[in-house]
Design a protein around this motif. Sequence first.
Motif, PDB file in Angstrom:
ATOM      1  N   MET A  29      82.935  82.424  54.623  1.00  0.00           N
ATOM      2  CA  MET A  29      81.731  81.734  55.367  1.00  0.00           C
ATOM      3  C   MET A  29      80.481  81.614  55.039  1.00  0.00           C
ATOM      4  SD  MET A  29      80.718  82.025  59.582  1.00  0.00           S
ATOM      5  CE  MET A  29      82.454  81.395  60.328  1.00  0.00           C
ATOM      6  N   ILE A  30      79.709  80.518  54.937  1.00  0.00           N
ATOM      7  CA  ILE A  30      78.271  80.652  54.734  1.00  0.00           C
ATOM      8  C   ILE A  30      77.384  80.681  55.798  1.00  0.00           C
ATOM      9  CG2 ILE A  30      76.536  79.030  53.485  1.00  0.00           C
ATOM     10  CD1 ILE A  30      78.779  80.133  51.703  1.00  0.00           C
ATOM     11  N   HIS A  31      76.367  81.791  55.645  1.00  0.00           N
ATOM     12  CA  HIS A  31      75.426  81.830  56.713  1.00  0.00           C
ATOM     13  C   HIS A  31      74.253  81.034  56.394  1.00  0.00           C
ATOM     14  CE1 HIS A  31      77.449  85.468  58.748  1.00  0.00           C
ATOM     15  NE2 HIS A  31      78.371  85.349  58.086  1.00  0.00           N
ATOM     16  N   LEU A  32      73.741  80.159  57.405  1.00  0.00           N
ATOM     17  CA  LEU A  32      72.589  79.578  57.344  1.00  0.00           C
ATOM     18  C   LEU A  32      71.480  80.116  58.095  1.00  0.00           C
ATOM     19  CD1 LEU A  32      72.184  75.819  56.711  1.00  0.00           C
ATOM     20  CD2 LEU A  32      70.840  76.669  58.271  1.00  0.00           C
ATOM     21  N   LEU A  33      70.499  80.370  57.634  1.00  0.00           N
ATOM     22  CA  LEU A  33      69.140  80.960  58.063  1.00  0.00           C
ATOM     23  C   LEU A  33      68.079  79.835  58.238  1.00  0.00           C
ATOM     24  CD1 LEU A  33      69.296  84.401  56.882  1.00  0.00           C
ATOM     25  CD2 LEU A  33      70.466  83.636  58.902  1.00  0.00           C
ATOM     26  N   ALA A  34      67.560  79.342  59.200  1.00  0.00           N
ATOM     27  CA  ALA A  34      66.582  78.327  59.197  1.00  0.00           C
ATOM     28  C   ALA A  34      64.965  79.035  59.701  1.00  0.00           C
ATOM     29  CB  ALA A  34      66.739  77.423  60.327  1.00  0.00           C
ATOM     30  N   THR A  35      64.163  78.562  58.846  1.00  0.00           N
ATOM     31  CA  THR A  35      62.940  79.136  59.021  1.00  0.00           C
ATOM     32  C   THR A  35      61.649  78.229  59.324  1.00  0.00           C
ATOM     33  OG1 THR A  35      62.000  79.042  56.632  1.00  0.00           O
ATOM     34  CG2 THR A  35      63.381  80.978  57.503  1.00  0.00           C
ATOM     35  N   GLY A  36      62.034  76.881  59.601  1.00  0.00           N
ATOM     36  CA  GLY A  36      61.067  75.801  59.794  1.00  0.00           C
ATOM     37  C   GLY A  36      60.855  74.961  58.489  1.00  0.00           C
ATOM     38  N   GLY A  37      59.653  74.681  58.170  1.00  0.00           N
ATOM     39  CA  GLY A  37      59.411  73.621  57.121  1.00  0.00           C
ATOM     40  C   GLY A  37      59.288  72.212  57.304  1.00  0.00           C
ATOM     41  N   THR A  38      59.126  71.387  56.232  1.00  0.00           N
ATOM     42  CA  THR A  38      59.194  69.908  56.430  1.00  0.00           C
ATOM     43  C   THR A  38      60.601  69.580  56.780  1.00  0.00           C
ATOM     44  OG1 THR A  38      57.163  69.822  54.884  1.00  0.00           O
ATOM     45  CG2 THR A  38      58.742  67.900  55.197  1.00  0.00           C
TER      46      THR A  38
ATOM     47  N   ALA B  13      60.310  79.392  62.932  1.00  0.00           N
ATOM     48  CA  ALA B  13      59.925  78.044  63.106  1.00  0.00           C
ATOM     49  C   ALA B  13      58.620  77.755  62.626  1.00  0.00           C
ATOM     50  CB  ALA B  13      60.063  77.497  64.428  1.00  0.00           C
ATOM     51  N   LEU B  14      58.348  77.831  60.980  1.00  0.00           N
ATOM     52  CA  LEU B  14      57.043  77.836  60.558  1.00  0.00           C
ATOM     53  C   LEU B  14      56.905  76.906  59.600  1.00  0.00           C
ATOM     54  CD1 LEU B  14      56.902  81.638  59.535  1.00  0.00           C
ATOM     55  CD2 LEU B  14      55.525  80.680  61.228  1.00  0.00           C
ATOM     56  N   ASP B  15      55.520  76.345  59.359  1.00  0.00           N
ATOM     57  CA  ASP B  15      54.972  75.465  58.320  1.00  0.00           C
ATOM     58  C   ASP B  15      54.867  76.571  57.406  1.00  0.00           C
ATOM     59  OD1 ASP B  15      53.314  74.440  56.210  1.00  0.00           O
ATOM     60  OD2 ASP B  15      52.585  73.063  57.846  1.00  0.00           O
ATOM     61  N   SER B  16      55.446  76.254  56.155  1.00  0.00           N
ATOM     62  CA  SER B  16      55.597  77.604  54.857  1.00  0.00           C
ATOM     63  C   SER B  16      54.155  78.016  54.398  1.00  0.00           C
ATOM     64  CB  SER B  16      56.646  77.496  53.957  1.00  0.00           C
ATOM     65  OG  SER B  16      56.183  76.335  52.900  1.00  0.00           O
ATOM     66  N   LYS B  17      53.275  77.043  54.898  1.00  0.00           N
ATOM     67  CA  LYS B  17      51.927  77.643  54.318  1.00  0.00           C
ATOM     68  C   LYS B  17      51.441  78.873  55.268  1.00  0.00           C
ATOM     69  CE  LYS B  17      49.483  74.173  57.660  1.00  0.00           C
ATOM     70  NZ  LYS B  17      49.287  75.140  58.742  1.00  0.00           N
TER      71      LYS B  17
ATOM     72  N   GLY C 142      50.686  59.404  58.115  1.00  0.00           N
ATOM     73  CA  GLY C 142      50.026  60.058  57.169  1.00  0.00           C
ATOM     74  C   GLY C 142      50.092  61.658  57.484  1.00  0.00           C
ATOM     75  N   ARG C 143      50.683  62.152  58.686  1.00  0.00           N
ATOM     76  CA  ARG C 143      51.017  63.673  58.769  1.00  0.00           C
ATOM     77  C   ARG C 143      52.055  63.798  59.597  1.00  0.00           C
ATOM     78  NH1 ARG C 143      44.749  65.203  61.126  1.00  0.00           N
ATOM     79  NH2 ARG C 143      43.648  64.233  59.586  1.00  0.00           N
ATOM     80  N   TYR C 144      52.603  65.126  59.391  1.00  0.00           N
ATOM     81  CA  TYR C 144      53.779  65.554  60.231  1.00  0.00           C
ATOM     82  C   TYR C 144      53.470  66.978  60.756  1.00  0.00           C
ATOM     83  CZ  TYR C 144      55.097  67.950  56.086  1.00  0.00           C
ATOM     84  OH  TYR C 144      55.269  68.469  54.781  1.00  0.00           O
ATOM     85  N   ARG C 145      54.507  67.323  61.658  1.00  0.00           N
ATOM     86  CA  ARG C 145      54.482  68.742  62.251  1.00  0.00           C
ATOM     87  C   ARG C 145      55.830  69.220  61.778  1.00  0.00           C
ATOM     88  NH1 ARG C 145      54.144  67.489  68.345  1.00  0.00           N
ATOM     89  NH2 ARG C 145      55.804  66.003  67.792  1.00  0.00           N
ATOM     90  N   ALA C 146      55.688  70.584  60.868  1.00  0.00           N
ATOM     91  CA  ALA C 146      56.624  71.163  60.248  1.00  0.00           C
ATOM     92  C   ALA C 146      57.321  72.158  61.194  1.00  0.00           C
ATOM     93  CB  ALA C 146      56.203  71.886  59.181  1.00  0.00           C
ATOM     94  N   GLY C 147      58.574  72.146  61.258  1.00  0.00           N
ATOM     95  CA  GLY C 147      59.304  73.286  61.829  1.00  0.00           C
ATOM     96  C   GLY C 147      59.485  72.842  63.303  1.00  0.00           C
TER      97      GLY C 147
END
Length: 311
Positions: free
Chosen positions: A1-10, A54-58, A22-27
């Motif tokens: 089994m593959i475990h998927l971990l989500a942290t947000g981002g585009t 649930a982050l924008d990686s910046k 022109g802009r978006y909200r990440a995560g």
Amino acid sequence: MIHLLATGGTIAGEIDPEAGHGRYRAGVRPVEALLAAVPGLADAGPLSARQILALDSKDMAPADWLAILAATRASFAEPGCDGVVILHGTDTLEETAWFLHLTLPAGKPVVLTGAMRPADHPAADGPANLLAAVRLAARPEARGKGVLVVMNGMAFGARRVVKARCSGLDAFESTEPWQAARADGRFAGLAPDALPRVDILPGYAGAPADLIAASVATGARGLVLALCGHGSVPSAWLPALRAAHRQGVAIVRGSRASGRVEPDANADDSGEGWLTAGDLPPPKARIALMLGLAAGLSGDGLRAALLDCGG
């Protein structure tokens, strides 16, 4: 089994309705919605998914690296885990990949991926990247390669991957194909509660030396100098660097250009007590230094660890 971990981002982002296209909200989108948008994912094998950030990686910080590391180690420990896929924003993806490459043991694959277009873009690249990452993590050939990165149909090792362009689907590149990557894990036994502060100071025409004193005064235990050329140290910086070194601050001489910064070439590293980054770019040299300091290394031990990291 593959475990998927989500942290947000585009990859989990949506267009900002107040700012237009022109802009978006990440995560913004949860991991369940991301999985539902990937045709053929069910055919890739069994998968579990968990939202850990649930982050924008910046906005990714060292404390978040530790949270991702803990979640990945926990996944490794679960029966039946064959590998881990981490969804991440692209701005600092190469930093998280390198941190995990140094802190996870060899063996089970770990693959990071993200997207250059938000999830509600009419030609979103996230679904294809997610599917490719899961498929790579499930391949036996991915074992023992350390942490890998998948973007735009290409896979790269964490050691040399960089985000080379600020836009376009081909934003990531590397001089090393994933098949040639090697696991590292030199800090796999480390379990710190926090990481020491290490700052990156840029070298440029007229860069003031008081940046050094300011970093030290506010708690930096290490400085990575992103200097010009072959790590050329401005003469005006020397008194401040020597004062920082006397206070026990580790100093790494690196370059904002590509290529190796050699010890005692273009500077008296031995005489000054400085370290060099080898061919590590400053953000990756910073991570190696943070981990070395967290492990209690100093002097020759820290020098050896950094030079080995730097190729």
